[in-house]
Design a protein around this motif. Structure first.
Motif, PDB file in Angstrom:
ATOM      1  N   MET A 153       0.817  -1.212   0.000  1.00 56.85           N
ATOM      2  CA  MET A 153       0.000   0.000   0.000  1.00 56.85           C
ATOM      3  C   MET A 153       0.853   1.265   0.000  1.00 56.85           C
ATOM      4  SD  MET A 153      -2.796  -1.618  -0.023  1.00 56.85           S
ATOM      5  CE  MET A 153      -4.054  -0.356   0.164  1.00 56.85           C
ATOM      6  N   GLY A 154       2.184   1.087  -0.023  1.00 56.28           N
ATOM      7  CA  GLY A 154       3.089   2.237  -0.063  1.00 56.28           C
ATOM      8  C   GLY A 154       3.758   2.558   1.252  1.00 56.28           C
ATOM      9  N   GLY A 155       3.408   1.835   2.316  1.00 54.44           N
ATOM     10  CA  GLY A 155       3.941   2.134   3.629  1.00 54.44           C
ATOM     11  C   GLY A 155       5.283   1.479   3.906  1.00 54.44           C
ATOM     12  N   VAL A 265      -2.307  10.344   8.641  1.00 51.87           N
ATOM     13  CA  VAL A 265      -3.763  10.352   8.487  1.00 51.87           C
ATOM     14  C   VAL A 265      -4.278  11.669   9.046  1.00 51.87           C
ATOM     15  CG1 VAL A 265      -5.934   9.224   9.096  1.00 51.87           C
ATOM     16  CG2 VAL A 265      -3.882   7.845   8.681  1.00 51.87           C
ATOM     17  N   ASP A 266      -4.851  12.499   8.187  1.00 54.26           N
ATOM     18  CA  ASP A 266      -5.317  13.829   8.595  1.00 54.26           C
ATOM     19  C   ASP A 266      -6.827  13.801   8.818  1.00 54.26           C
ATOM     20  OD1 ASP A 266      -5.713  16.482   9.104  1.00 54.26           O
ATOM     21  OD2 ASP A 266      -4.468  17.198   7.453  1.00 54.26           O
ATOM     22  N   VAL A 267      -7.223  13.570  10.064  1.00 51.76           N
ATOM     23  CA  VAL A 267      -8.647  13.537  10.392  1.00 51.76           C
ATOM     24  C   VAL A 267      -9.235  14.946  10.402  1.00 51.76           C
ATOM     25  CG1 VAL A 267     -10.353  12.634  12.031  1.00 51.76           C
ATOM     26  CG2 VAL A 267      -8.168  11.478  11.777  1.00 51.76           C
ATOM     27  N   ALA A 268      -8.380  15.962  10.456  1.00 47.98           N
ATOM     28  CA  ALA A 268      -8.838  17.358  10.476  1.00 47.98           C
ATOM     29  C   ALA A 268      -9.080  17.915   9.078  1.00 47.98           C
ATOM     30  CB  ALA A 268      -7.817  18.231  11.211  1.00 47.98           C
ATOM     31  N   CYS A 274      -4.511  19.540   9.122  1.00 44.85           N
ATOM     32  CA  CYS A 274      -3.478  20.044  10.036  1.00 44.85           C
ATOM     33  C   CYS A 274      -2.074  19.710   9.568  1.00 44.85           C
ATOM     34  CB  CYS A 274      -3.722  19.553  11.460  1.00 44.85           C
ATOM     35  SG  CYS A 274      -3.711  17.773  11.674  1.00 44.85           S
ATOM     36  N   PHE A 275      -1.942  19.230   8.323  1.00 48.85           N
ATOM     37  CA  PHE A 275      -0.642  19.068   7.682  1.00 48.85           C
ATOM     38  C   PHE A 275      -0.614  20.007   6.475  1.00 48.85           C
ATOM     39  CE2 PHE A 275      -1.518  14.386   8.859  1.00 48.85           C
ATOM     40  CZ  PHE A 275      -1.155  14.598  10.173  1.00 48.85           C
ATOM     41  N   GLU A 276       0.484  20.711   6.280  1.00 53.39           N
ATOM     42  CA  GLU A 276       0.565  21.682   5.185  1.00 53.39           C
ATOM     43  C   GLU A 276       0.353  21.016   3.826  1.00 53.39           C
ATOM     44  OE1 GLU A 276       3.591  25.101   3.393  1.00 53.39           O
ATOM     45  OE2 GLU A 276       4.275  23.757   4.987  1.00 53.39           O
ATOM     46  N   THR A 277       0.744  19.755   3.702  1.00 47.82           N
ATOM     47  CA  THR A 277       0.662  19.055   2.418  1.00 47.82           C
ATOM     48  C   THR A 277      -0.652  18.293   2.251  1.00 47.82           C
ATOM     49  OG1 THR A 277       1.997  17.343   3.516  1.00 47.82           O
ATOM     50  CG2 THR A 277       3.140  18.847   2.013  1.00 47.82           C
ATOM     51  N   SER A 278      -1.594  18.498   3.152  1.00 51.75           N
ATOM     52  CA  SER A 278      -2.878  17.788   3.058  1.00 51.75           C
ATOM     53  C   SER A 278      -3.766  18.369   1.976  1.00 51.75           C
ATOM     54  CB  SER A 278      -3.616  17.859   4.395  1.00 51.75           C
ATOM     55  OG  SER A 278      -2.965  17.097   5.387  1.00 51.75           O
ATOM     56  N   LYS A 279      -4.464  17.496   1.275  1.00 52.50           N
ATOM     57  CA  LYS A 279      -5.536  17.884   0.357  1.00 52.50           C
ATOM     58  C   LYS A 279      -6.585  16.788   0.438  1.00 52.50           C
ATOM     59  CE  LYS A 279      -3.271  15.758  -3.653  1.00 52.50           C
ATOM     60  NZ  LYS A 279      -2.704  15.972  -5.005  1.00 52.50           N
ATOM     61  N   ALA A 280      -7.840  17.179   0.362  1.00 50.44           N
ATOM     62  CA  ALA A 280      -8.927  16.220   0.571  1.00 50.44           C
ATOM     63  C   ALA A 280      -8.900  15.121  -0.478  1.00 50.44           C
ATOM     64  CB  ALA A 280     -10.270  16.944   0.546  1.00 50.44           C
ATOM     65  N   THR A 281      -9.092  13.883  -0.013  1.00 55.22           N
ATOM     66  CA  THR A 281      -9.189  12.734  -0.904  1.00 55.22           C
ATOM     67  C   THR A 281     -10.522  12.029  -0.666  1.00 55.22           C
ATOM     68  OG1 THR A 281      -8.062  11.276   0.684  1.00 55.22           O
ATOM     69  CG2 THR A 281      -6.687  12.403  -0.945  1.00 55.22           C
ATOM     70  N   THR A 282     -10.764  10.971  -1.421  1.00 52.95           N
ATOM     71  CA  THR A 282     -12.015  10.229  -1.305  1.00 52.95           C
ATOM     72  C   THR A 282     -11.710   8.761  -1.008  1.00 52.95           C
ATOM     73  OG1 THR A 282     -12.100   9.590  -3.638  1.00 52.95           O
ATOM     74  CG2 THR A 282     -13.019  11.758  -3.052  1.00 52.95           C
ATOM     75  N   HIS A 283     -12.750   8.013  -0.653  1.00 54.21           N
ATOM     76  CA  HIS A 283     -12.575   6.583  -0.425  1.00 54.21           C
ATOM     77  C   HIS A 283     -12.168   5.857  -1.709  1.00 54.21           C
ATOM     78  CE1 HIS A 283     -13.861   6.525   3.719  1.00 54.21           C
ATOM     79  NE2 HIS A 283     -14.930   7.219   3.417  1.00 54.21           N
ATOM     80  N   GLN A 284     -12.494   6.461  -2.838  1.00 51.88           N
ATOM     81  CA  GLN A 284     -12.126   5.854  -4.122  1.00 51.88           C
ATOM     82  C   GLN A 284     -10.622   5.964  -4.368  1.00 51.88           C
ATOM     83  OE1 GLN A 284     -14.775   7.003  -7.278  1.00 51.88           O
ATOM     84  NE2 GLN A 284     -13.344   6.415  -8.872  1.00 51.88           N
ATOM     85  N   GLU A 285     -10.043   7.105  -4.034  1.00 50.87           N
ATOM     86  CA  GLU A 285      -8.596   7.324  -4.134  1.00 50.87           C
ATOM     87  C   GLU A 285      -8.138   7.976  -2.839  1.00 50.87           C
ATOM     88  OE1 GLU A 285      -7.191   9.164  -7.751  1.00 50.87           O
ATOM     89  OE2 GLU A 285      -8.939   8.439  -8.859  1.00 50.87           O
ATOM     90  N   THR A 287      -5.356   7.875  -0.861  1.00 49.92           N
ATOM     91  CA  THR A 287      -4.003   8.302  -0.494  1.00 49.92           C
ATOM     92  C   THR A 287      -3.258   8.914  -1.671  1.00 49.92           C
ATOM     93  OG1 THR A 287      -3.013   6.149  -1.004  1.00 49.92           O
ATOM     94  CG2 THR A 287      -3.840   6.460   1.244  1.00 49.92           C
ATOM     95  N   TYR A 288      -2.210   9.649  -1.321  1.00 50.38           N
ATOM     96  CA  TYR A 288      -1.246  10.142  -2.292  1.00 50.38           C
ATOM     97  C   TYR A 288       0.084  10.273  -1.552  1.00 50.38           C
ATOM     98  CZ  TYR A 288      -2.246  14.605  -0.008  1.00 50.38           C
ATOM     99  OH  TYR A 288      -2.422  15.608   0.922  1.00 50.38           O
ATOM    100  N   VAL A 289       1.167  10.436  -2.285  1.00 52.11           N
ATOM    101  CA  VAL A 289       2.504  10.462  -1.690  1.00 52.11           C
ATOM    102  C   VAL A 289       3.169  11.801  -1.972  1.00 52.11           C
ATOM    103  CG1 VAL A 289       4.790   9.384  -1.683  1.00 52.11           C
ATOM    104  CG2 VAL A 289       2.737   7.961  -1.913  1.00 52.11           C
ATOM    105  N   VAL A 290       3.720  12.407  -0.921  1.00 56.56           N
ATOM    106  CA  VAL A 290       4.527  13.620  -1.056  1.00 56.56           C
ATOM    107  C   VAL A 290       5.858  13.360  -0.364  1.00 56.56           C
ATOM    108  CG1 VAL A 290       4.746  16.073  -0.526  1.00 56.56           C
ATOM    109  CG2 VAL A 290       2.487  15.110  -1.056  1.00 56.56           C
ATOM    110  N   ASP A 291       6.956  13.510  -1.078  1.00 52.81           N
ATOM    111  CA  ASP A 291       8.301  13.312  -0.510  1.00 52.81           C
ATOM    112  C   ASP A 291       8.413  11.961   0.195  1.00 52.81           C
ATOM    113  OD1 ASP A 291       8.879  15.803  -1.488  1.00 52.81           O
ATOM    114  OD2 ASP A 291       8.764  16.824   0.441  1.00 52.81           O
ATOM    115  N   GLU A 292       7.852  10.939  -0.431  1.00 51.36           N
ATOM    116  CA  GLU A 292       7.908   9.544   0.051  1.00 51.36           C
ATOM    117  C   GLU A 292       7.082   9.304   1.326  1.00 51.36           C
ATOM    118  OE1 GLU A 292      11.841   7.375  -1.004  1.00 51.36           O
ATOM    119  OE2 GLU A 292      12.450   9.349  -0.202  1.00 51.36           O
TER     120      GLU A 292
END
Length: 375
Positions: A153-155, A265-268, A274-285, A287-292
């Motif tokens: 899953m990328g982890g 995981v940004d619940v906010a 509450c993370f500068e690199t956060s952007k809203a995603t959906t259950h369909q997609e 996750t995404y990766v920034v700087d690994e």
């Protein structure tokens, strides 16, 4: 009052705002309820169950909006719903205006009555309509985080609980409120090492007393966060400023301090994240990766467990919805301060300071607007 329950149309949103039991409660008080067909299917409630409870089933979302005086929803209206909303129509739902300027301007333009679940507030400053979904999201954050820590899953390929001879994973929880507390309990139950951070010493003392031995508490500040993220496998963001945009506690430059494959995981995210690199995603997609670093920022996490979430949410919202129907929104908000604090936009005017401050828009005190509002 005529009640309308449309089908949620946000991506993979399977919850519904009213159960058949709720329909019965409205019907017994003389309030007709109109439910869009299949609205409850995602949560396990059939059209037949609603009809037997006394609801009138309508074919389209347009019909529901056209007839209802109060629309009860789960998530904020999306763009296709904006034109359906009528002037002076009451919308009772989660709005999270501070994270969406587009939605804010749309509701101002429609001149609706926007009463937000997330800002209904008790005297003790607790948020009774946010708590049940915060509980669900807090628990889910560990469930989802553990999944995305898996290598496919990328982890990082870490099992949170570890095994004999191998240390368990490390979980960092930012925020000691409902989300953070539930996340820490779940992570601790899996056997992980957990650190929970907050800016309130009294809250940290309480958590230190009630949490199991594998949970440590730590004062939240930038220095401590920078230290902790270097060894964390899973980071949960659960900070909240009611009705306002969440603060960015982890900045882009901090990502390079983390190990590749760390999961955040940004619940906010409903309040901007509450993370500068956060952007809203959906259950369909999701996750995404920034700087690994893997980011999970699904804006309606409880929608993935709709049966549990719908029951938990409607247990909390129904008494308030009945009061709005019995008294009318204006009288109910004058009588009940908890509901009054839920008002965010009234007939084109912003009445919740956190929303006006988020976008630099004009603000009026809710008490002033209530006195002059059209019924």
């Amino acid at each position: 009052m005529i009640i309308g329950v449309p089908k949620e149309i946000k991506n993979n949103e399977n919850r519904v705002a009213l159960t058949p039991a709720g329909v019965t409660a409205f019907s017994r008080k003389g309030h007709p309820v109109y439910v869009q067909k299949t609205a409850g299917h995602g949560s396990g409630f059939s059209d037949e169950a609603y009809a037997e409870a006394g609801a009138v089933m309508l074919n389209t979302i347009e019909e529901v909006y056209a007839i209802a005086e109060m629309i009860i929803k789960v998530k904020e209206p999306i763009a296709s719903e904006y034109p359906l909303i009528r002037e002076n129509q009451l919308l009772f739902t989660y709005f999270h205006f501070a994270s969406s300027e587009e939605l804010t301007h749309a509701m101002i333009a429609q001149k609706a009555i926007c009463l937000a679940y997330e800002t209904v507030e008790k005297d003790d400053r607790s948020l009774p309509l946010l708590v049940p979904m915060s509980e669900v999201a807090g628990r889910m954050s560990i469930q989802e985080g553990a999944k995305y820590l898996e290598k496919p899953m990328g982890g990082r390929g870490v099992l949170l609980g570890g095994v004999a001879g191998v240390k368990p994973g490390e979980v960092l929880v930012l925020g000691g409120g409902i989300v953070g507390t539930q996340a820490a309990k779940m992570a601790a139950g899996l056997g992980a090492y957990v650190t929970i951070m907050d800016i309130s010493l009294p809250r940290l003392r309480y958590l230190d007393d009630v949490m199991p031995a594998n949970v440590d508490t730590l004062m939240s500040n930038e220095y401590n966060i920078r230290q902790q993220i270097q060894t964390a496998d899973l980071i949960i963001g659960g900070v909240l400023i009611p009705g306002a945009k969440a603060p960015s506690l982890i900045t882009r430059d901090m990502l390079k301090l983390m190990r590749p494959g760390t999961v955040m995981v940004d619940v906010a995210i409903d309040q901007g994240g509450c993370f500068e690199t956060s952007k809203a995603t959906t259950h369909q997609e999701p996750t995404y990766v920034v700087d690994e670093i893997v980011h999970y920022c699904v804006a309606n996490m409880p929608g993935a467990v709709p049966y549990t979430s719908t029951l938990a949410l409607t247990n909390a919202t129904l008494p308030y919805a009945l009061q709005l129907a019995d008294l009318g929104w204006q009288a109910a908000c004058i009588k009940n301060e908890e509901l009054r604090k839920g008002l965010n936009i009234v007939q084109g005017t912003i009445v919740y300071k956190g929303v006006s401050e988020a976008f630099g828009l004009p603000f009026q005190e809710v008490t002033t607007v209530l006195e002059t509002a059209e019924v």
